[in-house]
Design an enzyme around this catalytic site. Sequence first.
Site, PDB file in Angstrom:
ATOM      1  CG  ASP A   9      71.843  78.409  52.347  1.00  0.00           C
ATOM      2  OD1 ASP A   9      72.500  79.541  52.466  1.00  0.00           O
ATOM      3  OD2 ASP A   9      71.066  77.823  51.376  1.00  0.00           O
ATOM      4  CB  SER A  10      76.812  80.492  54.620  1.00  0.00           C
ATOM      5  OG  SER A  10      76.212  81.027  55.987  1.00  0.00           O
TER       6      SER A  10
ATOM      7  CG  ASP B 224      69.158  80.562  54.200  1.00  0.00           C
ATOM      8  OD1 ASP B 224      68.350  81.052  53.902  1.00  0.00           O
ATOM      9  OD2 ASP B 224      70.440  80.795  54.379  1.00  0.00           O
TER      10      ASP B 224
ATOM     11  CE  LYS C 167      68.753  84.267  54.238  1.00  0.00           C
ATOM     12  NZ  LYS C 167      69.244  83.508  52.924  1.00  0.00           N
TER      13      LYS C 167
ATOM     14  CD  GLU D  17      69.502  81.336  48.158  1.00  0.00           C
ATOM     15  OE1 GLU D  17      69.813  81.078  46.830  1.00  0.00           O
ATOM     16  OE2 GLU D  17      70.336  81.261  49.144  1.00  0.00           O
TER      17      GLU D  17
ATOM     18  CD  GLU E 282      74.672  86.851  49.131  1.00  0.00           C
ATOM     19  OE1 GLU E 282      73.799  86.088  49.678  1.00  0.00           O
ATOM     20  OE2 GLU E 282      75.679  86.347  49.025  1.00  0.00           O
TER      21      GLU E 282
HETATM   22  O1  KIV Z   1      73.333  81.764  54.093  1.00  0.00           O
HETATM   23  C1  KIV Z   1      73.845  82.734  54.545  1.00  0.00           C
HETATM   24  O2  KIV Z   1      74.853  82.957  55.283  1.00  0.00           O
HETATM   25  C2  KIV Z   1      73.032  83.938  53.919  1.00  0.00           C
HETATM   26  C3  KIV Z   1      73.730  85.236  54.025  1.00  0.00           C
HETATM   27  C4  KIV Z   1      74.846  85.505  53.333  1.00  0.00           C
HETATM   28  C5  KIV Z   1      72.649  86.372  53.862  1.00  0.00           C
HETATM   29  O3  KIV Z   1      72.310  83.766  53.232  1.00  0.00           O
END
Ligand code: KIV
Length: 271
Positions: free
Chosen positions: A51-52, A90, A120, A122, A189
């Site tokens: 989600d980055s 994510d 994934k 969080e 992280e």
């Molecule tokens: O969204 C992302 O890029 C991440 C990484 C920083 C692990 O969750």
Amino acid sequence: MSVHKPVKKITTHVLLAMKQRQEKISMLTAYDYSMARILDAAGIDILLVGDSASNVMAGHETTLPITLDHMIYHAQSVVRAIDRAFVVVDLPFGSYQGNSKEALASTIRIMKESGAHAVKMEGGVEIKESITRILSAGVPVMGHLGLTPQSIYKFGTYTVRAKEEEEAAQLLSDAKLLEELGCFAIILEKIPAKLGKQVAELVSIPVIGIGAGADVDGQVLVTHDMMGITKDFQPRFLRRYLELFDEMKEATKRYINDVKMGEFPNDKEQY
Ligand code: KIV
């Protein structure tokens, strides 16, 4: 020279076997077809449709605005590009925190519409029910502990997490829980390296770090940071392998100049 055993496709079993034989796992982010094609051809083990993308692709300050539809679009582009890598997507903010039914519905959309291999999420104990429900539908789940950017407004800053004993103890307990629930791997992280090592020794599933030290089972970076496409982000854990912002800027300047001077196209570059 290849640094990993030649395997056709990476699966959760392959990743577990890598941990067991102490082969480090390589992971990078990808959000589009062309970049994913390069990373997969290079032999990356896991591609994270992170989600980055909210920051890197869309220019938002946080990861909060990206939607499930956006994530599915990015995941579809990445999945089309890969031959070997394992693709993790994510679950974006707001698509799983409400309740476990919603979490499963979001996951099913990602899996059906993109063809990715895992999701994934969080968090630890607070999302236990959602993780259990997704796993019971047969979808592999990767956990994410430590600095969890979807909770940035709770933390207030992007500084190192779990430096204090109480938070470190909670993180260890969450990591154990994620393993017991059946997660296939955990991202850690921005935590002290000593704690990263403790987690990797505590659990039998792969632990992949970003700013969690060298003694974990693998490493992940945001590709645009590692390639130097982003410029202002300089955390201690980041190693830049290229300075693409500068190189691409220079190439663009040369192109502009050639166009302005009438030097592009030349005789051979036209029909
Ligand atoms: O969204 C992302 O890029 C991440 C990484 C920083 C692990 O969750």
